[in-house]
Design an enzyme around this catalytic site. Structure first.
Site, mmCIF file in Angstrom:
data_model
loop_
_atom_site.group_PDB
_atom_site.id
_atom_site.type_symbol
_atom_site.label_atom_id
_atom_site.label_comp_id
_atom_site.label_asym_id
_atom_site.label_seq_id
_atom_site.Cartn_x
_atom_site.Cartn_y
_atom_site.Cartn_z
ATOM 1 N N HIS A 83 0.822 -1.223 0.000
ATOM 2 C CA HIS A 83 0.000 0.000 0.000
ATOM 3 C C HIS A 83 0.851 1.265 0.000
ATOM 4 O O HIS A 83 0.351 2.341 -0.288
ATOM 5 C CB HIS A 83 -0.921 0.002 1.226
ATOM 6 C CG HIS A 83 -2.034 -1.000 1.129
ATOM 7 N ND1 HIS A 83 -3.327 -0.654 0.839
ATOM 8 C CD2 HIS A 83 -2.038 -2.350 1.246
ATOM 9 C CE1 HIS A 83 -4.080 -1.739 0.810
ATOM 10 N NE2 HIS A 83 -3.324 -2.792 1.061
ATOM 11 N N ASP A 106 3.484 9.392 -0.878
ATOM 12 C CA ASP A 106 2.289 8.644 -0.505
ATOM 13 C C ASP A 106 2.113 7.500 -1.493
ATOM 14 O O ASP A 106 2.326 7.698 -2.692
ATOM 15 C CB ASP A 106 1.065 9.578 -0.582
ATOM 16 C CG ASP A 106 0.078 9.335 0.553
ATOM 17 O OD1 ASP A 106 -0.005 8.190 1.003
ATOM 18 O OD2 ASP A 106 -0.597 10.285 0.958
HETATM 19 C C1 GDG Z 1 -2.222 3.952 3.229
HETATM 20 C C2 GDG Z 1 -1.180 4.609 2.304
HETATM 21 C C3 GDG Z 1 -2.823 4.488 0.423
HETATM 22 C C4 GDG Z 1 -9.264 10.512 7.075
HETATM 23 N N1 GDG Z 1 -9.796 11.346 7.962
HETATM 24 C C5 GDG Z 1 -10.967 10.823 8.381
HETATM 25 C C6 GDG Z 1 -11.148 9.632 7.689
HETATM 26 N N2 GDG Z 1 -10.083 9.458 6.902
HETATM 27 C C7 GDG Z 1 -9.899 8.331 5.974
HETATM 28 C C8 GDG Z 1 -10.022 8.847 4.568
HETATM 29 C C9 GDG Z 1 -9.207 7.828 3.785
HETATM 30 C C10 GDG Z 1 -8.213 7.311 4.812
HETATM 31 O O1 GDG Z 1 -8.603 7.799 6.084
HETATM 32 C C11 GDG Z 1 -6.800 7.806 4.530
HETATM 33 O O2 GDG Z 1 -6.315 7.148 3.404
HETATM 34 P P1 GDG Z 1 -5.020 7.630 2.631
HETATM 35 O O3 GDG Z 1 -4.919 6.862 1.373
HETATM 36 O O4 GDG Z 1 -5.121 9.093 2.375
HETATM 37 O O5 GDG Z 1 -3.776 7.407 3.605
HETATM 38 P P2 GDG Z 1 -3.174 6.246 4.622
HETATM 39 O O6 GDG Z 1 -4.008 6.107 5.825
HETATM 40 O O7 GDG Z 1 -1.764 6.679 4.862
HETATM 41 O O8 GDG Z 1 -3.199 4.857 3.802
HETATM 42 C C12 GDG Z 1 -1.878 5.404 1.211
HETATM 43 C C13 GDG Z 1 -3.734 3.716 1.360
HETATM 44 O O9 GDG Z 1 -2.991 3.044 2.373
HETATM 45 C C14 GDG Z 1 -4.553 2.672 0.592
HETATM 46 O O10 GDG Z 1 -3.720 1.802 -0.114
HETATM 47 O O11 GDG Z 1 -3.608 5.293 -0.441
HETATM 48 O O12 GDG Z 1 -0.928 5.963 0.325
HETATM 49 O O13 GDG Z 1 -0.304 5.438 3.056
HETATM 50 O O14 GDG Z 1 -10.019 6.775 3.355
HETATM 51 O O15 GDG Z 1 -11.366 8.908 4.241
HETATM 52 N N3 GDG Z 1 -12.252 8.865 7.840
HETATM 53 C C15 GDG Z 1 -13.201 9.317 8.712
HETATM 54 N N4 GDG Z 1 -13.058 10.455 9.440
HETATM 55 C C16 GDG Z 1 -11.958 11.232 9.309
HETATM 56 O O16 GDG Z 1 -11.840 12.264 9.994
HETATM 57 N N5 GDG Z 1 -14.327 8.603 8.864
#
Ligand code: GDG
Length: 498
Positions: free
Chosen positions: A178, A390
């Site tokens: 990921h 990322d």
């Molecule tokens: C890893 C990789 C890759 C955020 N704030 C709230 C909330 N979120 C949710 C978002 C999103 C998730 O958290 C964050 O996903 P990201 O992809 O931006 O980042 P990572 O957590 O670092 O994830 C990344 C991912 O895995 C998938 O392969 O894209 O690069 O680092 O879904 O919606 N959700 C809620 N409240 C919040 O305040 N409910």
């Protein structure tokens, strides 16, 4: 002697077995009572129907220490409701310290995000990582049969196939990373680099977020073993060193576009979004949403906001930046320091620019309920997604899906995996270039409606086309050579790049 199922168990038993660091549930203790909350992320939602269909199994750490029987009973009840089984791995405090906090989060996480100076290459972390990977692999071997497809997720468990094989057990295995895979100059700092490359080549299929990550993996393998073979072209190639050979592909992860877009278009989110806009007096809203993490470039983003108001005074009083920061890894000192740095910057910016009736930065340190998050996405005129590095970044995709009025702007870091897919219609920036980001904000602030609409339509179409079901379908097709029924036919698509 452990009992492994080494004979094929019959075609009807071909299950999907997912292995990840954490199970897709959150276990919480209030007083002396445990409660279980099912996971709601995109990955769980997408995998659940396939797991149900195949009678699948999910193996992972429960995240709860020392409540054995009680936890197992709750997981069993949840398994019955969910239609697939959850099997917990118990980890003790030392294992969590060495394998999870240590090797995974103090070595692999910073290294793979190009931040090698943050790495603590302690040999005891490596040993703990191997021990825990062996522990997981024993359970995987014990609870699966040769016909199952074992799909391992992420950087915590890169030695699963290696240990399964070293037990003399044959399984069809896939791995999805990921996070990014770093370039050789960075990866080669890892003291255990050769063992890791070899272990990864023990999987049958390796999935990366982008072509660049896959290419970096191949370059690292070649740097360590010049005899490394790469066969084929396009979405999936074969990489081999000596007896080891794996197929490697790029599978950009995504979101359930229809779910986000549908909920964001609903009355409840529309009303919440209107409330947000009214509370902020209909100013142009620019939004950042991140987990508290140093890879997300939050201090750099705040400095860009400060540069924007210094350079472009015409935006003062007309634009409000909202930063939502979700608590994460709070027990780690570095993360507490980051939080302090962010809060000091917010204070300084607001101190420098605020005037009666306008505060430039609205900062919230909490996790928002899903619909409230969607309301912020819907309300925002611009999203500022500027990680230093990322794997993909789902926030960028969720913002576009929720922009149901089609007039938003996505300013996106070149170093997010999402940039490869969205570069045509996002405004790409280098997050280290404070003036460049400020310029991007200023320019897009003045984009007319036609330019906004054209770009947002392009972004939404691309994310809708390659949604989470497309991703799942592509990976499983590659892993099983087109031989897994059970996923929604209308979602089936061709491979990326074919
Ligand atoms: C890893 C990789 C890759 C955020 N704030 C709230 C909330 N979120 C949710 C978002 C999103 C998730 O958290 C964050 O996903 P990201 O992809 O931006 O980042 P990572 O957590 O670092 O994830 C990344 C991912 O895995 C998938 O392969 O894209 O690069 O680092 O879904 O919606 N959700 C809620 N409240 C919040 O305040 N409910």
């Amino acid at each position: 002697m452990m009992a492994y199922q080494d004979q094929p168990a019959g075609g009807q038993n071909r299950r999907l077995v997912v292995v990840s660091n954490r199970l897709p549930v959150a276990l919480e203790k209030t007083g002396d009572k445990w409660t279980l909350r099912p996971g709601a992320g995109g990955l769980v939602t997408a995998l659940a129907p396939v797991l149900r269909e195949r009678g699948g199994l999910w193996i992972g750490w429960s995240g709860a220490a020392g409540a054995g029987d009680e936890i197992q009973a709750m997981l069993d009840a949840h398994s019955r409701r969910a239609g697939y089984s959850l099997h917990p791995i118990e980890l003790d405090e030392d294992e969590v310290g060495g394998y999870y906090n240590g090797f995974s989060n103090e070595i692999v996480w910073p290294l793979f995000h190009d931040l090698q100076s943050r790495c603590r290459f302690l040999p005891e972390y490596w040993r703990s990582y191997l021990e825990v990977n062996f522990k997981f692999a024993e359970e995987v071997a014990r609870r699966t049969s040769p016909e199952d497809f074992v799909w391992v997720h992420d950087y915590h468990l890169m030695h699963q196939a290696f240990f399964i094989k070293s037990m003399g057990v044959k399984r069809n295995t896939g791995f999805f990373l990921h996070i990014p895979f770093p370039a050789p100059d960075i990866f080669l700092k890892l003291p255990w680099r050769w063992k890791l490359i070899q272990a990864l080549l023990d999987f049958d299929l390796l999935g990366f977020q982008t072509m660049r990550d896959r290419q970096n993996f191949i370059l690292c393998a070649r740097a360590l073993a010049p005899e490394c073979r790469v066969k084929g072209r396009g979405a999936v190639v074969t990489v081999g060193i000596g007896q080891r050979e794996a197929r490697a592909g790029s599978f950009p992860i995504s979101i359930d576009f229809d779910d986000f877009a549908g909920t964001a278009a609903g009355d409840k989110v529309a009303a919440m979004s209107l409330d947000i806009r009214e509370a902020l007096r209909q100013r142009t809203l620019i939004l950042g949403v991140d987990r508290l993490d140093y890879t997300k470039g939050i201090p750099e983003r705040l400095r860009s906001i400060r540069t924007t108001f210094r350079r472009y005074p015409d935006l003062k009083g007309r634009m409000t930046f909202i930063q939502i920061l979700v608590p994460s890894r709070e027990a780690v000192g570095e993360y507490q320091d980051l939080k302090t740095e962010v809060e000091q910057l917010v204070g300084r910016i607001n101190g420098e620019f605020s005037f009666p009736g306008w505060v430039p930065v609205h900062y919230q340190y909490r996790s928002l309920p899903r619909e409230e998050l969607m309301a912020y996405y819907r309300a925002a005129d611009m999203a500022l997604v500027t990680p230093l590095r990322d794997g993909m970044n789902l926030v960028a995709k969720e913002y576009c899906a929720c922009n149901v009025l089609g007039n938003g702007v996505l300013i996106l870091s070149e170093f997010a995996g999402a940039a490869a897919q969205l570069q045509k219609n996002a405004y790409l920036v280098n997050p280290h270039d404070l003036e460049g980001v400020a310029r991007a904000i200023h320019r897009t602030f003045y984009w007319d409606n036609a330019e906004r609409a054209r770009n947002m339509a392009g972004l939404r179409a691309s994310i809708r086309r390659q949604d989470i079901y497309w991703w799942l379908d592509s990976f499983l097709r590659a892993g099983l050579s087109g031989d897994l029924g059970g996923f929604p036919a209308q979602r089936s698509v061709c491979f990326a790049g074919r």
